[in-house]
Structures are given as structure tokens and as C-alpha cells.
Design a protein around this motif. Sequence first.
Motif, PDB file in Angstrom:
ATOM      1  N   THR A  59       0.787  -1.723  -0.043  1.00  0.00           N
ATOM      2  CA  THR A  59       0.046  -0.597   0.161  1.00  0.00           C
ATOM      3  C   THR A  59       1.099   1.654  -0.546  1.00  0.00           C
ATOM      4  O   THR A  59       0.376   2.349  -1.495  1.00  0.00           O
ATOM      5  CB  THR A  59      -1.390  -0.004   1.621  1.00  0.00           C
ATOM      6  OG1 THR A  59      -2.044  -1.367   1.494  1.00  0.00           O
ATOM      7  CG2 THR A  59      -1.725   0.950   0.755  1.00  0.00           C
ATOM      8  N   GLN A  60       1.631   1.443   1.038  1.00  0.00           N
ATOM      9  CA  GLN A  60       2.614   2.617   0.719  1.00  0.00           C
ATOM     10  C   GLN A  60       3.669   2.563  -0.536  1.00  0.00           C
ATOM     11  O   GLN A  60       3.835   3.835  -1.181  1.00  0.00           O
ATOM     12  CB  GLN A  60       3.585   2.177   2.116  1.00  0.00           C
ATOM     13  CG  GLN A  60       4.952   2.912   1.833  1.00  0.00           C
ATOM     14  CD  GLN A  60       4.374   4.991   1.964  1.00  0.00           C
ATOM     15  OE1 GLN A  60       3.155   5.333   2.547  1.00  0.00           O
ATOM     16  NE2 GLN A  60       5.494   5.174   1.857  1.00  0.00           N
ATOM     17  N   SER A  62       2.524   2.107  -3.310  1.00  0.00           N
ATOM     18  CA  SER A  62       2.304   1.601  -4.281  1.00  0.00           C
ATOM     19  C   SER A  62       1.245   3.444  -4.540  1.00  0.00           C
ATOM     20  O   SER A  62       0.564   3.754  -5.349  1.00  0.00           O
ATOM     21  CB  SER A  62       0.131   1.258  -4.797  1.00  0.00           C
ATOM     22  OG  SER A  62      -0.125   0.952  -3.625  1.00  0.00           O
ATOM     23  N   GLY A  63       1.139   3.665  -3.233  1.00  0.00           N
ATOM     24  CA  GLY A  63       0.313   5.043  -2.869  1.00  0.00           C
ATOM     25  C   GLY A  63      -0.930   4.792  -2.666  1.00  0.00           C
ATOM     26  O   GLY A  63      -1.997   5.967  -2.778  1.00  0.00           O
ATOM     27  N   ILE A  66      -3.174   6.793  -0.171  1.00  0.00           N
ATOM     28  CA  ILE A  66      -2.882   7.845  -0.142  1.00  0.00           C
ATOM     29  C   ILE A  66      -4.349   8.934  -1.135  1.00  0.00           C
ATOM     30  O   ILE A  66      -4.653   9.323  -1.069  1.00  0.00           O
ATOM     31  CB  ILE A  66      -1.791   9.099  -0.743  1.00  0.00           C
ATOM     32  CG1 ILE A  66      -0.595   8.622   0.986  1.00  0.00           C
ATOM     33  CG2 ILE A  66      -1.283  10.123  -0.220  1.00  0.00           C
ATOM     34  CD1 ILE A  66      -1.095   8.910   1.965  1.00  0.00           C
ATOM     35  N   SER A  67      -4.049   7.527  -2.429  1.00  0.00           N
ATOM     36  CA  SER A  67      -4.768   8.131  -3.072  1.00  0.00           C
ATOM     37  C   SER A  67      -6.646   8.024  -3.102  1.00  0.00           C
ATOM     38  O   SER A  67      -7.350   8.564  -3.260  1.00  0.00           O
ATOM     39  CB  SER A  67      -4.950   7.458  -4.558  1.00  0.00           C
ATOM     40  OG  SER A  67      -3.854   7.225  -5.124  1.00  0.00           O
ATOM     41  N   SER A 119      -0.098   1.114   6.631  1.00  0.00           N
ATOM     42  CA  SER A 119       0.553   1.679   5.486  1.00  0.00           C
ATOM     43  C   SER A 119       1.529   2.935   6.348  1.00  0.00           C
ATOM     44  O   SER A 119       2.121   3.494   6.004  1.00  0.00           O
ATOM     45  CB  SER A 119      -0.093   1.538   4.283  1.00  0.00           C
ATOM     46  OG  SER A 119      -1.124   2.618   4.662  1.00  0.00           O
ATOM     47  N   THR A 120       0.317   3.749   6.893  1.00  0.00           N
ATOM     48  CA  THR A 120       0.872   5.649   7.475  1.00  0.00           C
ATOM     49  C   THR A 120       1.891   6.036   8.349  1.00  0.00           C
ATOM     50  O   THR A 120       2.710   6.425   8.444  1.00  0.00           O
ATOM     51  CB  THR A 120      -0.175   5.663   7.973  1.00  0.00           C
ATOM     52  OG1 THR A 120      -0.469   5.421   8.810  1.00  0.00           O
ATOM     53  CG2 THR A 120      -1.935   5.688   6.558  1.00  0.00           C
ATOM     54  N   LEU A 123       5.819   6.863   6.446  1.00  0.00           N
ATOM     55  CA  LEU A 123       5.253   7.974   6.516  1.00  0.00           C
ATOM     56  C   LEU A 123       5.602   8.509   7.913  1.00  0.00           C
ATOM     57  O   LEU A 123       5.989   9.929   7.710  1.00  0.00           O
ATOM     58  CB  LEU A 123       3.458   8.909   5.751  1.00  0.00           C
ATOM     59  CG  LEU A 123       2.875   8.160   4.886  1.00  0.00           C
ATOM     60  CD1 LEU A 123       2.252   8.892   4.008  1.00  0.00           C
ATOM     61  CD2 LEU A 123       4.312   9.003   3.665  1.00  0.00           C
TER      62      LEU A 123
END
Length: 254
Positions: A59-60, A62-63, A66-67, A119-120, A123
Motif C-alpha cells: 500500500t505504501q 503503490s500510494g 493516500i490516493s 501503511s501510514t 510516512l
Amino acid sequence: MTFGQQPQGYNGAPYGQYQSAVNVQPTQVYERAEHVSVTRAYGEMTLGLVITAVVAILTQVSGFYISFLRATGGMGMWILAIVQIGLAIYLGVRVMNMSTTAARVCFYVYAALMGVTLSTIFLAYDLGTIGIAFLVSAGFYFALTMFGLTTKGDMLKAGPILMIALIVLIIAEVVMMFVAPTNTALKVVTAIGIILFAGLTIYDAQFTKKAFAAYASQGPEMIEKISILCALNLYLDFVNIFLYVLQAFGLSRD
């Protein structure tokens, strides 16, 4: 199995010698079955954690998350959280009435959704901090589990206290979402969270062992359902310990 004072046989030997010979095989079979059942629950939990980690990384990279948040706005985060909570509650309440396959699929879907949410952390923290927090959490969790499975003390009696403490912690964290907390308040809540889930880990380890003993006579399918239910509890304990330890490392660097 514990035997009391045994009467003497005609030849002066205690009857316990013959009883132990008769009972040793059933006792060994029961202990082996219990070991296999507990191992299965921790195996299910571990597989759930692997799914969460893989999904979080994908997930991270591929982004996707966030999308997803950009497309849905603030509601996306709440929708995902509500779906996760609802799925966990549904599995906990309905697992005994579900097929083993359906229960296992629900657990793995929940683990995957958790991976999307977690996945955050990539960040907010660097990989070194995440790795160290994971290793510390794994070691801490292993020690707590071994204590829970081997101690003679009955942690199940502390269940109501732990549940009340968990509710209070959740309320405190919800309030902190709307009120800017101080660094000291965050550290206190983090410490309480680690202590609370340490207690819940010991509790759930004992619950896992005793749940299998209670349902051992109801067949392998019921044992598999219990293993999934226990895996969910153990999974949540580890994830929360990891998140609080990660938060503690982050606060210590501020």
C-alpha cells in the motif's frame, strides 16, 4: 492429572502405579492436542501479521491509501475504520456459527485492511525506528505469552478490570483527537497503553489455553473456529503493543 493418597494393593504396592500406567496415554494425548491447538492459534495470528505487513508495504509503495483518502476525503479514513471495527466485532460474535473457511477469510480480510491503515507508519517513522520497535515488541510479546501460558496465577479474573481500562483508554484517545495533547500527556497514555496490552496479552494467552480445554470434546471443526477467534485476540494484542512501542520511540526522539 493429580492423584490423592492411593490405597495399598494386595501386594503392598500402591494402586497409583497401575492407574498411572493406564492414564499416562490419555494424559499425553490431551497435552499433545492442547499443544497443537495453541500452536495453531499462534500460527493463525502469525499469518495474519504477515498479511498485514505485506499489505502495508504494498500500500505504501503503490500510494493506494493516500490516493484513496484524496478521492474520498476525510470520510474515507472513518469508513475504513468503521469497516474494520465492524468486521472484528462480527467475527468475534458470529465465529461459532460460521464455517471454518468463512471465519478464516474474515480474519485475513481484517488483517489486510489493517495493513492498509498501518501503511501510514512509513510516512511518520523511518524504517530503522519501525524495525527496532517491531523487534522490541516481538520480544516483549513472546515473554508475555510464555508467562501467560506457564504461570499458575489466574489472569482470567482480571478480565473485567482490563476491559474497563481498555474502554477508558479508548475514550482518552478519542478526546485527545479533538484536544491538542501535551507531550507529557502523550507519554502517559502511551505508557498506559503498553501496560494495558501487556496485561491483555497474558490474559488472552491463558484464555487461548483454557478455551481449547473447554471445547476439546466438540470436535476438530470447533477447535479450528476457536483457534481463529483466539488468533484475532492475540493479533490485536500484538498490533497494539507494536503501535504503542513505536509511538514511545517517536516521542522519545522529540
